[in-house]
Design a protein around this motif. Structure first.
Motif, PDB file in Angstrom:
ATOM      1  N   GLY A   1       9.490   7.184 -21.163  1.00 37.44           N
ATOM      2  CA  GLY A   1      10.081   7.434 -19.839  1.00 37.44           C
ATOM      3  C   GLY A   1      11.248   6.519 -19.553  1.00 37.44           C
ATOM      4  N   ASP A   2      11.647   6.470 -18.281  1.00 38.56           N
ATOM      5  CA  ASP A   2      12.853   5.704 -17.961  1.00 38.56           C
ATOM      6  C   ASP A   2      12.571   4.287 -17.469  1.00 38.56           C
ATOM      7  OD1 ASP A   2      11.718   6.646 -15.621  1.00 38.56           O
ATOM      8  OD2 ASP A   2      13.590   7.343 -14.725  1.00 38.56           O
ATOM      9  N   ILE A   3      11.630   4.133 -16.517  1.00 43.48           N
ATOM     10  CA  ILE A   3      11.395   2.827 -15.905  1.00 43.48           C
ATOM     11  C   ILE A   3       9.900   2.580 -15.770  1.00 43.48           C
ATOM     12  CG2 ILE A   3      11.563   1.559 -13.697  1.00 43.48           C
ATOM     13  CD1 ILE A   3      14.377   2.665 -13.384  1.00 43.48           C
ATOM     14  N   CYS A   4       9.480   1.356 -16.089  1.00 44.03           N
ATOM     15  CA  CYS A   4       8.081   0.966 -15.917  1.00 44.03           C
ATOM     16  C   CYS A   4       7.867   0.568 -14.457  1.00 44.03           C
ATOM     17  CB  CYS A   4       7.715  -0.180 -16.861  1.00 44.03           C
ATOM     18  SG  CYS A   4       5.960  -0.605 -16.786  1.00 44.03           S
ATOM     19  N   ASP A   5       7.368   1.529 -13.673  1.00 36.39           N
ATOM     20  CA  ASP A   5       7.064   1.267 -12.259  1.00 36.39           C
ATOM     21  C   ASP A   5       5.549   1.220 -12.102  1.00 36.39           C
ATOM     22  OD1 ASP A   5       6.383   3.915 -12.685  1.00 36.39           O
ATOM     23  OD2 ASP A   5       7.501   4.701 -10.959  1.00 36.39           O
ATOM     24  N   GLY A   6       5.067   1.266 -10.874  1.00 39.11           N
ATOM     25  CA  GLY A   6       3.632   1.176 -10.634  1.00 39.11           C
ATOM     26  C   GLY A   6       2.848   2.278 -11.310  1.00 39.11           C
TER      27      GLY A   6
ATOM     28  N   MET B  11      -4.292  -7.702 -13.287  1.00 33.51           N
ATOM     29  CA  MET B  11      -3.882  -8.878 -12.526  1.00 33.51           C
ATOM     30  C   MET B  11      -2.414  -8.767 -12.147  1.00 33.51           C
ATOM     31  SD  MET B  11      -5.014 -12.578 -13.854  1.00 33.51           S
ATOM     32  CE  MET B  11      -5.401 -13.917 -12.756  1.00 33.51           C
ATOM     33  N   GLY B  12      -2.101  -8.913 -10.853  1.00 36.51           N
ATOM     34  CA  GLY B  12      -0.708  -8.816 -10.432  1.00 36.51           C
ATOM     35  C   GLY B  12      -0.473  -9.460  -9.078  1.00 36.51           C
ATOM     36  N   ASP B  13       0.787  -9.340  -8.615  1.00 36.46           N
ATOM     37  CA  ASP B  13       1.137  -9.989  -7.341  1.00 36.46           C
ATOM     38  C   ASP B  13       1.880  -9.079  -6.377  1.00 36.46           C
ATOM     39  OD1 ASP B  13       4.371 -11.188  -7.294  1.00 36.46           O
ATOM     40  OD2 ASP B  13       3.588 -10.188  -9.053  1.00 36.46           O
ATOM     41  N   GLY B  14       2.422  -7.950  -6.876  1.00 37.26           N
ATOM     42  CA  GLY B  14       3.281  -7.119  -6.033  1.00 37.26           C
ATOM     43  C   GLY B  14       2.746  -5.712  -5.839  1.00 37.26           C
ATOM     44  N   ALA B  15       3.385  -4.996  -4.912  1.00 35.89           N
ATOM     45  CA  ALA B  15       2.932  -3.636  -4.575  1.00 35.89           C
ATOM     46  C   ALA B  15       2.927  -2.704  -5.780  1.00 35.89           C
ATOM     47  CB  ALA B  15       3.825  -3.065  -3.466  1.00 35.89           C
ATOM     48  N   ASN B  16       3.844  -2.918  -6.727  1.00 36.39           N
ATOM     49  CA  ASN B  16       3.887  -2.023  -7.900  1.00 36.39           C
ATOM     50  C   ASN B  16       2.750  -2.303  -8.884  1.00 36.39           C
ATOM     51  OD1 ASN B  16       5.145  -4.481  -8.638  1.00 36.39           O
ATOM     52  ND2 ASN B  16       6.250  -3.494 -10.293  1.00 36.39           N
ATOM     53  N   ASP B  17       1.933  -3.324  -8.610  1.00 39.10           N
ATOM     54  CA  ASP B  17       0.751  -3.583  -9.438  1.00 39.10           C
ATOM     55  C   ASP B  17      -0.488  -2.866  -8.901  1.00 39.10           C
ATOM     56  OD1 ASP B  17       2.070  -5.382 -11.224  1.00 39.10           O
ATOM     57  OD2 ASP B  17       2.016  -6.895  -9.646  1.00 39.10           O
ATOM     58  N   LEU B  18      -0.427  -2.393  -7.662  1.00 40.59           N
ATOM     59  CA  LEU B  18      -1.609  -1.787  -7.041  1.00 40.59           C
ATOM     60  C   LEU B  18      -2.132  -0.551  -7.774  1.00 40.59           C
ATOM     61  CD1 LEU B  18      -0.761  -2.308  -3.260  1.00 40.59           C
ATOM     62  CD2 LEU B  18      -2.620  -3.387  -4.551  1.00 40.59           C
ATOM     63  N   PRO B  19      -1.262   0.346  -8.308  1.00 41.33           N
ATOM     64  CA  PRO B  19      -1.816   1.503  -9.016  1.00 41.33           C
ATOM     65  C   PRO B  19      -2.700   1.128 -10.207  1.00 41.33           C
ATOM     66  CG  PRO B  19       0.460   1.938  -8.409  1.00 41.33           C
ATOM     67  CD  PRO B  19       0.205   0.489  -8.109  1.00 41.33           C
ATOM     68  N   MET B  20      -2.278   0.135 -11.009  1.00 42.91           N
ATOM     69  CA  MET B  20      -3.131  -0.235 -12.150  1.00 42.91           C
ATOM     70  C   MET B  20      -4.344  -1.030 -11.688  1.00 42.91           C
ATOM     71  SD  MET B  20      -1.406  -3.343 -14.339  1.00 42.91           S
ATOM     72  CE  MET B  20      -0.956  -4.927 -13.607  1.00 42.91           C
TER      73      MET B  20
ATOM     74  N   LYS C 229       1.462 -10.881  -2.652  1.00 38.47           N
ATOM     75  CA  LYS C 229       1.905 -10.402  -1.343  1.00 38.47           C
ATOM     76  C   LYS C 229       0.667  -9.998  -0.531  1.00 38.47           C
ATOM     77  CE  LYS C 229       6.255 -10.845  -2.358  1.00 38.47           C
ATOM     78  NZ  LYS C 229       6.085 -11.986  -3.256  1.00 38.47           N
ATOM     79  N   PRO C 230       0.752 -10.092   0.810  1.00 34.44           N
ATOM     80  CA  PRO C 230      -0.433  -9.843   1.657  1.00 34.44           C
ATOM     81  C   PRO C 230      -1.157  -8.532   1.350  1.00 34.44           C
ATOM     82  CG  PRO C 230       1.348 -10.723   2.994  1.00 34.44           C
ATOM     83  CD  PRO C 230       1.910 -10.506   1.619  1.00 34.44           C
ATOM     84  N   ARG C 231      -0.396  -7.452   1.175  1.00 33.62           N
ATOM     85  CA  ARG C 231      -1.006  -6.146   0.925  1.00 33.62           C
ATOM     86  C   ARG C 231      -1.832  -6.142  -0.360  1.00 33.62           C
ATOM     87  NH1 ARG C 231       2.793  -1.125  -0.017  1.00 33.62           N
ATOM     88  NH2 ARG C 231       1.225   0.258  -0.867  1.00 33.62           N
ATOM     89  N   VAL C 232      -1.357  -6.876  -1.346  1.00 34.04           N
ATOM     90  CA  VAL C 232      -2.041  -6.929  -2.642  1.00 34.04           C
ATOM     91  C   VAL C 232      -3.297  -7.792  -2.533  1.00 34.04           C
ATOM     92  CG1 VAL C 232      -1.760  -7.477  -5.093  1.00 34.04           C
ATOM     93  CG2 VAL C 232       0.179  -6.596  -3.781  1.00 34.04           C
ATOM     94  N   ARG C 233      -3.180  -8.917  -1.830  1.00 33.59           N
ATOM     95  CA  ARG C 233      -4.354  -9.781  -1.611  1.00 33.59           C
ATOM     96  C   ARG C 233      -5.479  -9.020  -0.915  1.00 33.59           C
ATOM     97  NH1 ARG C 233      -0.746 -13.863   0.306  1.00 33.59           N
ATOM     98  NH2 ARG C 233      -1.494 -13.535   2.422  1.00 33.59           N
ATOM     99  N   GLU C 234      -5.090  -8.233   0.079  1.00 33.03           N
ATOM    100  CA  GLU C 234      -6.089  -7.488   0.867  1.00 33.03           C
ATOM    101  C   GLU C 234      -6.849  -6.475   0.019  1.00 33.03           C
ATOM    102  OE1 GLU C 234      -3.680  -5.734   3.894  1.00 33.03           O
ATOM    103  OE2 GLU C 234      -3.194  -7.685   4.778  1.00 33.03           O
ATOM    104  N   GLN C 235      -6.165  -5.861  -0.953  1.00 35.80           N
ATOM    105  CA  GLN C 235      -6.788  -4.786  -1.730  1.00 35.80           C
ATOM    106  C   GLN C 235      -7.480  -5.259  -2.997  1.00 35.80           C
ATOM    107  OE1 GLN C 235      -4.517  -1.103  -2.099  1.00 35.80           O
ATOM    108  NE2 GLN C 235      -3.245  -1.677  -0.353  1.00 35.80           N
TER     109      GLN C 235
END
Length: 236
Positions: free
Chosen positions: A161-166, A190-199, A212-218
Motif C-alpha cells: 500500500g501507500d502509507i502505514c496508518d492506523g 504498545m503505542g502512544d498516539g491515536a493511530n495506534d488505537l486500531p492495532m 495522549k489522553p485518548r490512548v491512555r483512556e482506552q
C-alpha cells in the motif's frame, strides 16, 4: 474493572490474574515516541527550519484531532523537501535514542520466545536501523523518496500500500499473527498516539506508553512514568 494505579505512574484497567509474559507470542511496538524518544518527522523538519509547523500537525494527528493520518503525513513529508541524507543521519546519530526500558523489554520478550513487530507511521530510514539494533523480527514503515541524495517531499508506494496508518498497523498485526499461527489475543500492542488505537483494539493486551489522553483512556495498561519495561511489573 475500574482503572487502578498499581504503583506510581502505572495504571491497570483490566484484571490480570497471574498473567505472564510467556502467555503471549507477539509484541507490536509503535516507533516514534514509544520505542524511541522523538517524532522523527519533526526532527527532520528542524533541518529545514520547519519544525514548529510540522510538529503542530504531528501533535494534532497523534491526539486524534486530524482524522486522516495519511493526509497529515503527506502534508508533513512535503515540507521535508530538500533535506539531505547527511542531515537524516545527523537526526539518527545525534537526536534519536531508545526510550528507557526499550531494550530490556524487547530482550525479556525474546527470552520467553515471543516475536517482535515494529509498526510505524514513521520511516524505514530509522525503523530498519532500530530493527537491526534490537533484533526485531518484523517491521512495517513508510519509505521516503530520495533523489540525488535529498528528500523529494514524497513517499514511495510499497507492495502492501501507500502509507502505514492506523488501519495498516492493525492489518499488519493481524497478518503477523496469521503468519505465526496465533490468535491476536496472544499479542500485545504498545503505542502512544491515536493511530495506534486500531492495532491496540485487536490485541489481547493494549499498552499506552506516555500516551495522549485518548490512548491512555482506552488502553488496558498505561505506563505514565518510567520506562517501557514497567510492563514487566504487570506481566511477571
Amino acid at each position: 474493572m475500574t482503572p487502578a494505579e498499581i504503583s506510581p505512574g502505572l495504571v491497570v484497567s483490566v484484571a490480570t490474574p497471574d498473567l505472564k509474559l510467556s502467555d503471549f507470542k507477539l509484541i507490536a511496538f509503535d516507533m516514534d515516541s514509544t520505542l524511541i524518544n522523538i517524532e522523527c518527522v519533526d526532527e527532520i523538519a528542524d533541518a529545514v527550519g520547519r519544525k514548529a509547523e510540522v510538529a503542530a500537525i504531528t501533535e494534532a494527528s497523534m491526539r486524534g484531532d486530524i482524522a486522516d493520518f495519511k493526509e497529515s503525513l503527506r502534508r508533513r513529508v512535503a515540507l521535508l523537501k530538500g533535506v539531505s541524507l547527511s542531515q537524516m543521519d545527523e537526526v539518527y546519530h545525534q537526536r534519536l535514542k531508545l526510550n528507557p526500558g526499550a531494550a530490556e523489554l524487547v530482550h525479556a520478550c525474546k527470552a520467553v520466545g515471543m516475536k517482535v513487530l515494529l509498526v510505524s507511521g514513521g520511516f524505514t530510514f530509522f525503523a530498519d536501523r532500530i530493527r537491526d539494533e534490537l533484533g526485531i523480527d518484523y517491521t512495517r514503515a513508510n519509505v521516503l523518496e530520495i533523489s540525488d541524495g535529498r528528500l523529494t517531499g514524497k513517499l514511495v508506494d510499497q507492495p502492501w500500500g501507500d502509507i502505514c496508518d492506523g488501519e495498516e498497523k492493525r492489518k499488519m498485526l493481524l497478518e503477523t499473527c496469521g503468519k505465526l499461527g496465533i490468535n491476536p489475543l496472544q499479542a500485545i500492542a504498545m503505542g502512544d498516539g491515536a493511530n495506534d488505537l486500531p492495532m491496540m483494539g485487536v490485541a489481547g493486551l493494549s499498552v499506552a506508553y506516555r500516551a495522549k489522553p485518548r490512548v491512555r483512556e482506552q488502553a488496558m495498561v498505561a505506563i505514565n512514568e518510567g520506562g517501557l519495561d514497567r510492563l514487566l511489573e504487570v506481566l511477571k
